[in-house]
Motif scaffolding. Structure first.
Motif, PDB file in Angstrom:
ATOM      1  N   ARG A  68      -8.505  -5.084   0.905  1.00  0.00           N
ATOM      2  CA  ARG A  68      -7.305  -5.731   0.365  1.00  0.00           C
ATOM      3  C   ARG A  68      -6.436  -6.285   1.468  1.00  0.00           C
ATOM      4  O   ARG A  68      -5.857  -7.369   1.335  1.00  0.00           O
ATOM      5  N   ALA A  69      -6.316  -5.535   2.562  1.00  0.00           N
ATOM      6  CA  ALA A  69      -5.442  -5.970   3.650  1.00  0.00           C
ATOM      7  C   ALA A  69      -5.910  -7.293   4.248  1.00  0.00           C
ATOM      8  O   ALA A  69      -5.095  -8.149   4.594  1.00  0.00           O
ATOM      9  N   THR A  70      -7.213  -7.466   4.360  1.00  0.00           N
ATOM     10  CA  THR A  70      -7.715  -8.718   4.930  1.00  0.00           C
ATOM     11  C   THR A  70      -7.434  -9.897   4.011  1.00  0.00           C
ATOM     12  O   THR A  70      -7.273 -11.028   4.480  1.00  0.00           O
ATOM     13  N   LYS A  71      -7.333  -9.638   2.705  1.00  0.00           N
ATOM     14  CA  LYS A  71      -7.117 -10.714   1.742  1.00  0.00           C
ATOM     15  C   LYS A  71      -5.645 -10.954   1.428  1.00  0.00           C
ATOM     16  O   LYS A  71      -5.233 -12.100   1.193  1.00  0.00           O
ATOM     17  N   GLU A  72      -4.841  -9.891   1.426  1.00  0.00           N
ATOM     18  CA  GLU A  72      -3.495  -9.999   0.871  1.00  0.00           C
ATOM     19  C   GLU A  72      -2.370  -9.958   1.893  1.00  0.00           C
ATOM     20  O   GLU A  72      -1.265 -10.417   1.594  1.00  0.00           O
ATOM     21  N   SER A  73      -2.602  -9.419   3.067  1.00  0.00           N
ATOM     22  CA  SER A  73      -1.497  -9.216   4.004  1.00  0.00           C
ATOM     23  C   SER A  73      -1.156 -10.494   4.754  1.00  0.00           C
ATOM     24  O   SER A  73      -1.881 -11.490   4.703  1.00  0.00           O
ATOM     25  N   ASN A  74      -0.037 -10.432   5.489  1.00  0.00           N
ATOM     26  CA  ASN A  74       0.355 -11.526   6.380  1.00  0.00           C
ATOM     27  C   ASN A  74      -0.342 -11.458   7.731  1.00  0.00           C
ATOM     28  O   ASN A  74      -0.120 -12.318   8.582  1.00  0.00           O
ATOM     29  N   ALA A  75      -1.169 -10.450   7.939  1.00  0.00           N
ATOM     30  CA  ALA A  75      -1.690 -10.155   9.277  1.00  0.00           C
ATOM     31  C   ALA A  75      -2.666 -11.209   9.778  1.00  0.00           C
ATOM     32  O   ALA A  75      -3.496 -11.721   9.025  1.00  0.00           O
ATOM     33  N   ASP A  76      -2.541 -11.487  11.071  1.00  0.00           N
ATOM     34  CA  ASP A  76      -3.543 -12.311  11.745  1.00  0.00           C
ATOM     35  C   ASP A  76      -4.786 -11.492  12.075  1.00  0.00           C
ATOM     36  O   ASP A  76      -5.882 -12.039  12.202  1.00  0.00           O
ATOM     37  N   ALA A  77      -4.605 -10.188  12.237  1.00  0.00           N
ATOM     38  CA  ALA A  77      -5.708  -9.292  12.555  1.00  0.00           C
ATOM     39  C   ALA A  77      -5.523  -7.980  11.802  1.00  0.00           C
ATOM     40  O   ALA A  77      -4.418  -7.449  11.739  1.00  0.00           O
ATOM     41  N   ALA A  83       0.854  -1.186   0.000  1.00  0.00           N
ATOM     42  CA  ALA A  83       0.000   0.000   0.000  1.00  0.00           C
ATOM     43  C   ALA A  83       0.889   1.235   0.000  1.00  0.00           C
ATOM     44  O   ALA A  83       1.877   1.287   0.739  1.00  0.00           O
ATOM     45  N   PRO A  84       0.561   2.236  -0.802  1.00  0.00           N
ATOM     46  CA  PRO A  84       1.459   3.382  -0.945  1.00  0.00           C
ATOM     47  C   PRO A  84       1.486   4.306   0.262  1.00  0.00           C
ATOM     48  O   PRO A  84       2.512   4.931   0.538  1.00  0.00           O
ATOM     49  N   ASP A  85       0.373   4.425   0.984  1.00  0.00           N
ATOM     50  CA  ASP A  85       0.307   5.351   2.111  1.00  0.00           C
ATOM     51  C   ASP A  85       0.726   4.653   3.407  1.00  0.00           C
ATOM     52  O   ASP A  85       0.551   3.440   3.557  1.00  0.00           O
ATOM     53  N   PRO A  86       1.249   5.416   4.361  1.00  0.00           N
ATOM     54  CA  PRO A  86       1.688   4.802   5.619  1.00  0.00           C
ATOM     55  C   PRO A  86       0.546   4.081   6.342  1.00  0.00           C
ATOM     56  O   PRO A  86      -0.596   4.542   6.352  1.00  0.00           O
ATOM     57  N   PHE A  87       0.879   2.922   6.908  1.00  0.00           N
ATOM     58  CA  PHE A  87      -0.037   2.193   7.782  1.00  0.00           C
ATOM     59  C   PHE A  87       0.783   1.622   8.925  1.00  0.00           C
ATOM     60  O   PHE A  87       2.012   1.680   8.920  1.00  0.00           O
ATOM     61  N   PHE A  88       0.111   1.091   9.925  1.00  0.00           N
ATOM     62  CA  PHE A  88       0.783   0.702  11.173  1.00  0.00           C
ATOM     63  C   PHE A  88       0.772  -0.817  11.319  1.00  0.00           C
ATOM     64  O   PHE A  88      -0.271  -1.461  11.175  1.00  0.00           O
ATOM     65  N   THR A  89       1.938  -1.372  11.596  1.00  0.00           N
ATOM     66  CA  THR A  89       2.095  -2.813  11.795  1.00  0.00           C
ATOM     67  C   THR A  89       2.668  -3.075  13.178  1.00  0.00           C
ATOM     68  O   THR A  89       3.609  -2.395  13.598  1.00  0.00           O
ATOM     69  N   ALA A  90       2.098  -4.054  13.859  1.00  0.00           N
ATOM     70  CA  ALA A  90       2.599  -4.451  15.177  1.00  0.00           C
ATOM     71  C   ALA A  90       2.755  -5.963  15.207  1.00  0.00           C
ATOM     72  O   ALA A  90       1.789  -6.701  14.966  1.00  0.00           O
ATOM     73  N   TYR A  91       3.973  -6.418  15.487  1.00  0.00           N
ATOM     74  CA  TYR A  91       4.260  -7.849  15.617  1.00  0.00           C
ATOM     75  C   TYR A  91       4.590  -8.143  17.069  1.00  0.00           C
ATOM     76  O   TYR A  91       5.532  -7.577  17.629  1.00  0.00           O
ATOM     77  N   THR A  92       3.810  -9.012  17.687  1.00  0.00           N
ATOM     78  CA  THR A  92       3.986  -9.301  19.110  1.00  0.00           C
ATOM     79  C   THR A  92       4.687 -10.624  19.373  1.00  0.00           C
ATOM     80  O   THR A  92       5.002 -10.926  20.522  1.00  0.00           O
ATOM     81  N   GLY A  93       4.941 -11.377  18.340  1.00  0.00           N
ATOM     82  CA  GLY A  93       5.436 -12.736  18.523  1.00  0.00           C
ATOM     83  C   GLY A  93       4.295 -13.720  18.537  1.00  0.00           C
ATOM     84  O   GLY A  93       4.380 -14.821  17.985  1.00  0.00           O
ATOM     85  N   GLU A  94       3.192 -13.318  19.159  1.00  0.00           N
ATOM     86  CA  GLU A  94       1.981 -14.139  19.172  1.00  0.00           C
ATOM     87  C   GLU A  94       1.155 -13.893  17.913  1.00  0.00           C
ATOM     88  O   GLU A  94       0.520 -14.804  17.388  1.00  0.00           O
ATOM     89  N   GLN A  95       1.148 -12.646  17.461  1.00  0.00           N
ATOM     90  CA  GLN A  95       0.370 -12.322  16.272  1.00  0.00           C
ATOM     91  C   GLN A  95       0.948 -11.105  15.567  1.00  0.00           C
ATOM     92  O   GLN A  95       1.722 -10.336  16.142  1.00  0.00           O
ATOM     93  N   LEU A  96       0.533 -10.973  14.315  1.00  0.00           N
ATOM     94  CA  LEU A  96       0.866  -9.808  13.509  1.00  0.00           C
ATOM     95  C   LEU A  96      -0.433  -9.072  13.224  1.00  0.00           C
ATOM     96  O   LEU A  96      -1.389  -9.654  12.695  1.00  0.00           O
ATOM     97  N   ALA A  97      -0.505  -7.809  13.600  1.00  0.00           N
ATOM     98  CA  ALA A  97      -1.706  -7.004  13.402  1.00  0.00           C
ATOM     99  C   ALA A  97      -1.357  -5.749  12.634  1.00  0.00           C
ATOM    100  O   ALA A  97      -0.283  -5.166  12.832  1.00  0.00           O
TER     101      ALA A  97
END
Length: 397
Positions: free
Chosen positions: A63-72, A39-53
């Motif tokens: 798109r993020a729900t379909k394409e990202s590595n995020a658990d949440a 995604a071209p614009d800034p967004f926020f990612t947090a990796y806790t070890g338990e999950q990636l949000a």
């Protein structure tokens, strides 16, 4: 070989931090790698070890729900961003939203990369979060070891690169030499000068046809070729070295390749011929040193040895030299065209799955420049040269 974030887990544990956070668009390769979201614009990612949000705008949520590595995946609107921005301004609203997002994840302390926005970090600290800096850029270290899928992406980019280099060489080979020594070509029934710009056009069109693109490339002739990063411009001339350095990015995967060849139309001066032979020798010496457990510093030293033995200055023998071998031997390649590991005096240990360039060269404005660059994968027992089938020949008839 599968992607592992174990080094990031270890960093969080050692720092006693709850999460690793990035605020950036996908042009930041660490963000793209960790989040898996383009995604071209800034967004926020947090990796806790338990999950990636990740926290994104409403525009990007689907798109993020379909394409990202995020658990949440969360939306800015969940945290009333628009209302807060109207009342407190964008910066304060974002800091508040990010703080609430992290609170929902149970995060009270975060590690962030060195280039994390200062304003965002201060805003989080103002809201009670502990924010410390990862000075070792652990995500880039993780990125340096490629998975099989990543290696295949580099291989595809390299195949496109080889096609583009062949197209450039063919254009030079098809050129004639005008009375003033410049190269000319017949196109659309007209005789026109063969310029650096025209060769770059051929390179870019070829790359596009192979699913790759690039912002710029190097086609530098004569004195221009004596500056390793001079992009080159104007007519190409017979008998002078032409350095062509192409570093495309595959559109689909975002992974790069990198490759350089040096050509001379019709022949070259004795000096350029000697430099080319010596640079081939330096390239082979460097490749002979590439294996897991060797360091980038050792590979770089192998190149310096060849040049210094032939009485050419290097930055090792003379840190102030402006001629001779005046750059490092190579670098890692991946989502960035220059990334870890480095092949330089500080170069770290090479590991299977690293992708590196090996690019010795010699430069002097009075003579020109010569550089040869291959791209290789470090394997369990040595290396795989992805450009082994691309000819290394100076003279183009």
């Amino acid at each position: 070989m599968t992607r592992s974030l174990a080094a990031l887990d270890d960093l969080l544990a050692a720092a006693d931090a709850d999460a690793y956070c990035i605020e950036a668009g996908s042009d930041d390769s660490n963000q793209l790698y960790l989040s898996g979201f383009d995604a071209p614009d800034p967004f926020f990612t947090a990796y806790t070890g338990e999950q990636l949000a990740i926290l994104v705008s409403g525009l990007e949520y689907g798109r993020a729900t379909k394409e990202s590595n995020a658990d949440a995946v969360a939306r800015l609107s969940t945290y009333n961003y628009a209302e807060r921005a109207a009342e407190d301004g964008q910066a304060a609203a974002l800091a508040g939203v990010y703080a609430d997002f992290l609170a929902d994840l149970g995060v009270e302390s975060a590690l962030v990369p060195e280039r994390f926005p200062v304003g965002v970090a201060d805003g989080l600290r103002d809201r009670g979060l502990a924010v410390d800096v990862d000075g070792d850029d652990v995500v880039e270290t993780v990125r340096a070891t490629k998975t099989e899928a990543e290696l295949d992406a580099v291989r595809r980019a390299t195949a496109a690169n080889e096609a583009a280099m062949a197209a450039a060489e063919d254009l030079i080979a098809a050129a004639d030499v005008a009375d003033d020594g410049t190269l000319v070509i017949e196109e659309d029934g007209e005789t026109t000068s063969l310029t650096s710009e025209r060769v770059k056009e051929e390179i870019e069109v070829t790359l596009l046809r192979h699913g790759c693109a690039l912002d710029e490339t190097i086609v530098a002739c004569g004195a221009d070729a004596a500056d390793p990063h001079d992009r080159g411009s104007g007519p190409l001339r017979a008998g002078e070295s032409v350095i062509i350095d192409i570093f495309p990015r595959e559109k689909a995967s975002k992974y790069h390749s990198d490759m350089t060849r040096t050509f001379a139309k019709g022949g070259a001066s004795d000096a350029i011929g000697e430099w080319f032979a010596l640079t081939e020798e330096a390239l082979e010496a460097a490749l002979d040193a590439v294996e897991p457990g060797a360091t980038g510093a050792e590979v770089h030293a192998a190149v310096c040895d060849v040049y210094e033995d032939a009485d050419h200055p290097t930055l090792r023998s003379d840190p102030d030299t402006e001629t001779g071998f005046i750059h490092s031997t190579g670098h890692g390649v991946g989502l960035d065209v220059h990334e870890r590991p480095g092949l330089n005096p500080r170069g770290e240990e090479l590991e299977p799955g690293h992708v590196i360039t090996v690019e010795p060269g010699l430069y002097d404005p009075e003579v020109g420049g010569v550089r040869i660059e291959d791209i290789v994968i470090v394997t369990e027992d040595g290396y795989e040269n992805l450009t082994a089938d691309s000819p290394v020949e100076l003279v183009v008839q």
